[in-house]
Design a protein around this motif. Structure first.
Motif, PDB file in Angstrom:
ATOM      1  N   ARG A  93       1.562 -18.237  -8.896  1.00 50.86           N
ATOM      2  CA  ARG A  93       0.826 -17.555  -9.959  1.00 50.86           C
ATOM      3  C   ARG A  93       0.514 -16.106  -9.577  1.00 50.86           C
ATOM      4  NH1 ARG A  93       1.603 -18.134 -14.351  1.00 50.86           N
ATOM      5  NH2 ARG A  93      -0.409 -17.177 -14.882  1.00 50.86           N
ATOM      6  N   CYS A  94       1.186 -15.634  -8.523  1.00 49.45           N
ATOM      7  CA  CYS A  94       0.977 -14.269  -8.046  1.00 49.45           C
ATOM      8  C   CYS A  94       2.188 -13.396  -8.354  1.00 49.45           C
ATOM      9  CB  CYS A  94       0.751 -14.256  -6.534  1.00 49.45           C
ATOM     10  SG  CYS A  94      -0.701 -15.148  -5.963  1.00 49.45           S
ATOM     11  N   VAL A  95       1.924 -12.119  -8.563  1.00 51.32           N
ATOM     12  CA  VAL A  95       2.974 -11.103  -8.610  1.00 51.32           C
ATOM     13  C   VAL A  95       2.761 -10.149  -7.439  1.00 51.32           C
ATOM     14  CG1 VAL A  95       3.813  -9.050  -9.833  1.00 51.32           C
ATOM     15  CG2 VAL A  95       3.451 -11.181 -11.085  1.00 51.32           C
ATOM     16  N   VAL A  96       3.838  -9.859  -6.736  1.00 48.69           N
ATOM     17  CA  VAL A  96       3.855  -8.864  -5.670  1.00 48.69           C
ATOM     18  C   VAL A  96       4.522  -7.602  -6.202  1.00 48.69           C
ATOM     19  CG1 VAL A  96       5.030  -8.270  -3.512  1.00 48.69           C
ATOM     20  CG2 VAL A  96       3.782 -10.425  -3.696  1.00 48.69           C
ATOM     21  N   VAL A  97       3.953  -6.444  -5.887  1.00 46.48           N
ATOM     22  CA  VAL A  97       4.547  -5.157  -6.252  1.00 46.48           C
ATOM     23  C   VAL A  97       4.925  -4.439  -4.964  1.00 46.48           C
ATOM     24  CG1 VAL A  97       4.280  -3.000  -7.512  1.00 46.48           C
ATOM     25  CG2 VAL A  97       3.111  -5.067  -8.326  1.00 46.48           C
ATOM     26  N   GLU A  98       6.212  -4.192  -4.786  1.00 52.18           N
ATOM     27  CA  GLU A  98       6.756  -3.664  -3.531  1.00 52.18           C
ATOM     28  C   GLU A  98       7.723  -2.519  -3.789  1.00 52.18           C
ATOM     29  OE1 GLU A  98       6.882  -3.604  -0.402  1.00 52.18           O
ATOM     30  OE2 GLU A  98       5.575  -5.212   0.276  1.00 52.18           O
ATOM     31  N   ASP A  99       7.923  -1.695  -2.766  1.00 46.25           N
ATOM     32  CA  ASP A  99       8.908  -0.623  -2.864  1.00 46.25           C
ATOM     33  C   ASP A  99       9.929  -0.669  -1.737  1.00 46.25           C
ATOM     34  OD1 ASP A  99       7.118   0.224  -0.839  1.00 46.25           O
ATOM     35  OD2 ASP A  99       7.642   2.321  -1.204  1.00 46.25           O
ATOM     36  N   CYS A 138       0.819  -1.215   0.000  1.00 50.76           N
ATOM     37  CA  CYS A 138       0.000   0.000   0.000  1.00 50.76           C
ATOM     38  C   CYS A 138       0.852   1.265   0.000  1.00 50.76           C
ATOM     39  CB  CYS A 138      -0.948  -0.004   1.197  1.00 50.76           C
ATOM     40  SG  CYS A 138      -2.184   1.326   1.150  1.00 50.76           S
ATOM     41  N   ASP A 139       1.568   1.520   1.090  1.00 49.49           N
ATOM     42  CA  ASP A 139       2.342   2.757   1.209  1.00 49.49           C
ATOM     43  C   ASP A 139       3.500   2.769   0.217  1.00 49.49           C
ATOM     44  OD1 ASP A 139       1.006   4.051   3.498  1.00 49.49           O
ATOM     45  OD2 ASP A 139       1.669   2.266   4.577  1.00 49.49           O
TER      46      ASP A 139
END
Length: 216
Positions: free
Chosen positions: A163-169, A12-13
């Motif tokens: 089968r998942c993609v994670v989007v992280e910073d 989220c953040d």
């Protein structure tokens, strides 16, 4: 993995909402008032991607004199500022549009509490798109870098982790994605690429690039 994925899980953040610059200033200034003077760069290095409990424990170890009830106080400061000023990450609405057009579901997995996400996602107009698919460290046994919150999101969606993609910073979040056996993309518009590159499958600096990376 073969693209497109069956589920995309966003932190989220810093990924959906541009909250971290606001939050980092509040943390810096609050800790200074309690005897610990550190820079914004140090706040980023020490705390981004973690929990406020972790901030409290680390700051105390470094000499901050934080009173009982400090967590409630700092959250109140942060929530007030976010409710007034937070904006969506540039380009994220178009990413969600592309996922909707492709029929690919998405969810949120965050170390933040539900109340914080309610505030930021409501102000940015994203909450209606994510309702029922918002997961917090409050919902699981262990926060990131443990994989718990990402595994919960996948389980609730009925999608296998691979089968998942994670989007992280953040490095902490990227480690959680990798520990969950999920393909992990690092968003580096405001993050140090050198910290994310060793633990991410791909890096990208603009949300405009994400639909192509996802194979949409």
């Amino acid at each position: 993995m073969n693209f497109p994925p069956d589920l995309v899980i966003f932190d989220c953040d810093g990924v959906l909402v541009d909250s971290e610059p606001l939050t980092n200033v509040i943390i810096r200034d609050n800790l200074a008032r309690h005897g610990l003077k550190i820079s914004i760069d140090q706040v980023v290095d020490l705390f981004v991607g973690g929990t406020m409990m972790g901030v409290m424990n680390t700051a105390r170890d470094m000499g901050a004199e934080l009173p009982e009830g400090w967590l409630d106080t700092i959250y109140s400061e942060i929530f007030d500022v976010l409710a007034a000023r937070v904006e969506p990450v540039p380009g994220i609405a178009a990413v969600l549009d592309a996922l909707d057009d492709a029929g690919i579901p998405y969810a949120v997995g965050s170390n933040g509490p539900h109340r914080k996400m309610e505030i930021t996602l409501t102000r940015t107009g994203l909450i209606e798109r994510l309702q029922g698919r918002i997961y917090s460290r409050e919902d699981v046994a262990n926060p990131k870098p443990a994989p718990d919150v990402y595994l919960k999101a996948a389980q609730e969606a009925g999608v296998a982790p691979d089968r998942c993609v994670v989007v992280e910073d953040s490095a902490s979040g990227a480690r959680a994605g990798r520990a969950a056996n999920m393909c992990t993309f690092g968003y580096v518009a405001q993050s140090d690429p050198a910290r994310l590159d060793p633990i991410c499958d791909r890096l990208f600096a603009s949300m405009d690039a994400l639909p192509d990376l996802l194979g949409l």
